[in-house]
Write an enzyme that holds these catalytic residues in place. Sequence first.
Site, PDB file in Angstrom:
ATOM      1  N   ARG A  83     -67.482  83.597  38.098  1.00 53.61           N
ATOM      2  CA  ARG A  83     -68.209  82.614  38.375  1.00 53.61           C
ATOM      3  C   ARG A  83     -67.708  81.636  39.388  1.00 53.61           C
ATOM      4  O   ARG A  83     -66.654  81.098  39.299  1.00 53.61           O
ATOM      5  CB  ARG A  83     -68.429  81.882  37.112  1.00 53.61           C
ATOM      6  CG  ARG A  83     -69.252  82.233  36.149  1.00 53.61           C
ATOM      7  CD  ARG A  83     -69.634  81.546  34.837  1.00 53.61           C
ATOM      8  NE  ARG A  83     -68.411  80.391  34.759  1.00 53.61           N
ATOM      9  CZ  ARG A  83     -68.638  79.401  33.690  1.00 53.61           C
ATOM     10  NH1 ARG A  83     -69.708  79.174  33.182  1.00 53.61           N
ATOM     11  NH2 ARG A  83     -67.589  78.622  33.418  1.00 53.61           N
TER      12      ARG A  83
ATOM     13  N   TYR B  70     -67.941  66.734  30.999  1.00 55.61           N
ATOM     14  CA  TYR B  70     -66.947  67.239  31.815  1.00 55.61           C
ATOM     15  C   TYR B  70     -67.292  68.072  32.790  1.00 55.61           C
ATOM     16  O   TYR B  70     -66.472  68.412  33.633  1.00 55.61           O
ATOM     17  CB  TYR B  70     -65.954  67.588  30.992  1.00 55.61           C
ATOM     18  CG  TYR B  70     -66.104  68.552  29.870  1.00 55.61           C
ATOM     19  CD1 TYR B  70     -66.492  69.929  30.306  1.00 55.61           C
ATOM     20  CD2 TYR B  70     -66.567  68.657  28.601  1.00 55.61           C
ATOM     21  CE1 TYR B  70     -67.059  70.816  29.183  1.00 55.61           C
ATOM     22  CE2 TYR B  70     -66.822  69.205  27.573  1.00 55.61           C
ATOM     23  CZ  TYR B  70     -67.006  70.509  27.882  1.00 55.61           C
ATOM     24  OH  TYR B  70     -67.465  71.516  27.046  1.00 55.61           O
TER      25      TYR B  70
ATOM     26  N   ASP C   5     -80.430  72.516  26.349  1.00 55.14           N
ATOM     27  CA  ASP C   5     -78.684  72.401  26.552  1.00 55.14           C
ATOM     28  C   ASP C   5     -78.488  72.164  28.092  1.00 55.14           C
ATOM     29  O   ASP C   5     -79.021  73.242  28.778  1.00 55.14           O
ATOM     30  CB  ASP C   5     -78.111  73.598  26.032  1.00 55.14           C
ATOM     31  CG  ASP C   5     -76.753  73.650  26.229  1.00 55.14           C
ATOM     32  OD1 ASP C   5     -76.142  72.795  27.232  1.00 55.14           O
ATOM     33  OD2 ASP C   5     -76.054  74.353  25.483  1.00 55.14           O
TER      34      ASP C   5
HETATM   35  C1  LIG Z   1     -74.098  75.785  28.018  1.00 50.87           C
HETATM   36  C2  LIG Z   1     -73.031  75.098  27.089  1.00 50.87           C
HETATM   37  N1  LIG Z   1     -73.310  74.615  25.835  1.00 50.87           N
HETATM   38  C3  LIG Z   1     -72.335  74.318  25.006  1.00 50.87           C
HETATM   39  C4  LIG Z   1     -71.016  74.226  25.359  1.00 50.87           C
HETATM   40  C5  LIG Z   1     -69.942  73.595  24.375  1.00 50.87           C
HETATM   41  O1  LIG Z   1     -69.769  72.203  24.537  1.00 50.87           O
HETATM   42  P1  LIG Z   1     -68.443  71.600  23.747  1.00 50.87           P
HETATM   43  O2  LIG Z   1     -67.435  72.508  23.682  1.00 50.87           O
HETATM   44  O3  LIG Z   1     -68.270  70.499  24.319  1.00 50.87           O
HETATM   45  O4  LIG Z   1     -69.118  71.418  22.400  1.00 50.87           O
HETATM   46  C6  LIG Z   1     -70.672  74.606  26.499  1.00 50.87           C
HETATM   47  C7  LIG Z   1     -69.385  74.530  26.937  1.00 50.87           C
HETATM   48  O5  LIG Z   1     -68.711  75.011  28.127  1.00 50.87           O
HETATM   49  C8  LIG Z   1     -71.631  75.205  27.357  1.00 50.87           C
HETATM   50  O6  LIG Z   1     -71.284  75.626  28.752  1.00 50.87           O
END
Ligand SMILES: Cc1ncc(COP(=O)(O)O)c(C=O)c1O
Length: 400
Positions: free
Chosen positions: A374, A225, A200
């Site tokens: 943060r 984003y 991720d």
């Molecule tokens: C580390 C991480 N993984 C996954 C996500 C989830 O992303 P989404 O809401 O675009 O599916 C976020 C969202 O801030 C994130 O910070």
Amino acid sequence: MTVHDPRVLVARAHALDAADPLRAVRDRFVLDDVVYLDGNSLGALPRAVPARMAEVIAEEWGRLRIRGWTEAGWDTAPERIGDRLGPLLGAAPGQLVVGDSTSVNLFKVLVGAVRLAPPGRDEILLDGSTFPTDRYIAASAARLTGRTLRVLPPAGIAEAAGPRTAAALVNHVDYRTGELADLPGITEAVRGAGGRTVWDLCHSAGALPVELDANGVDFAVGCGYKYLNGGPGAPAFCYLRAEYLDRFDSPLPGWWSHRDPFAMADEHLPHPTVRRARVGTPDVLSMLAFEAALDVWDGVEIAAVRAKSLALTDFFLECVAALLPEGAVDSLTPRAHARRGSQIALRHPEARRLTAALGDRGVVGDFRPPDVLRLGFTPLYTGFAEVVRAATALADEVAG
Ligand SMILES: Cc1ncc(COP(=O)(O)O)c(C=O)c1O
């Protein structure tokens, strides 16, 4: 440590700003007097986007209508934009596709990774400090594939990988603490044990080099984003290593991943390229806003972004040490460069109040429960003078 005169820090900041090779890139964004340290949640608006969107709406949607799919290149935008991300992520063309959310892409690649493993590999490893959506999706993927979810500290994943490992899902940068995981080391260990990695990259894409190909990463996902500035709800990206393009078996095989969608066939035949990771009709407007946002990267090397990111966060920690009484805040973010992403996470019992008070003073960060402030440092548009302003405002609020 003694509390220093902020004017000394201001002078240093001006010298650092004057020597900053990325300084002019800031002008490619729409910004104001606010010290915006929340680009790790939502990147600022790139200047080129509004005009491009006006053109897309009037010319492509308004005039071309259905012809936009072919004549304006909407059909191939997910792979075209994926390839534009390639240099930032260290991926050769043809392995990245843009679309859907990070959560949906996580589901696709995690289940796809497990489907490549023999039944004896009955465990999915998950880093225990993960963002919640990864945890929920990994639990569902484990149920769906009949595997057991084993949750570990990120530092324990490499050692835990073994003959039972089907896949490991790890966050490159911890969303809360800003700690950077050892992507090369963990990837090598999991692959060496015969498992596959899913990374991720939400908090590293656009903030630091990832080198997906060179590091042997199997699958990866990340947000459009945050540090990629693609806009609210921008489509996410999904990386399938070249060796899986002919065998990745998506658990969401929609018609847009078919090798001939308009054959309207009963049987799903997966597309032979990374397009097999698509699902349904892409979100064209968001996608084209994301594409226009990527113009800010013209002539920018990710190595220079990383160098500035570390300089910004070093300087912020130095300002905090100089302006706040010792022990007033506790940094959760490691000091070692090799373990630091592009944010600083400070613990304070009144972190929620501090975040709101900083906002009132024109310094935007965010709060994560229970007690974390943060502050994200986006090197493309954050300057060193802003770092001093943020630390000074924080010192005032902590004192007062
Ligand atoms: C580390 C991480 N993984 C996954 C996500 C989830 O992303 P989404 O809401 O675009 O599916 C976020 C969202 O801030 C994130 O910070």
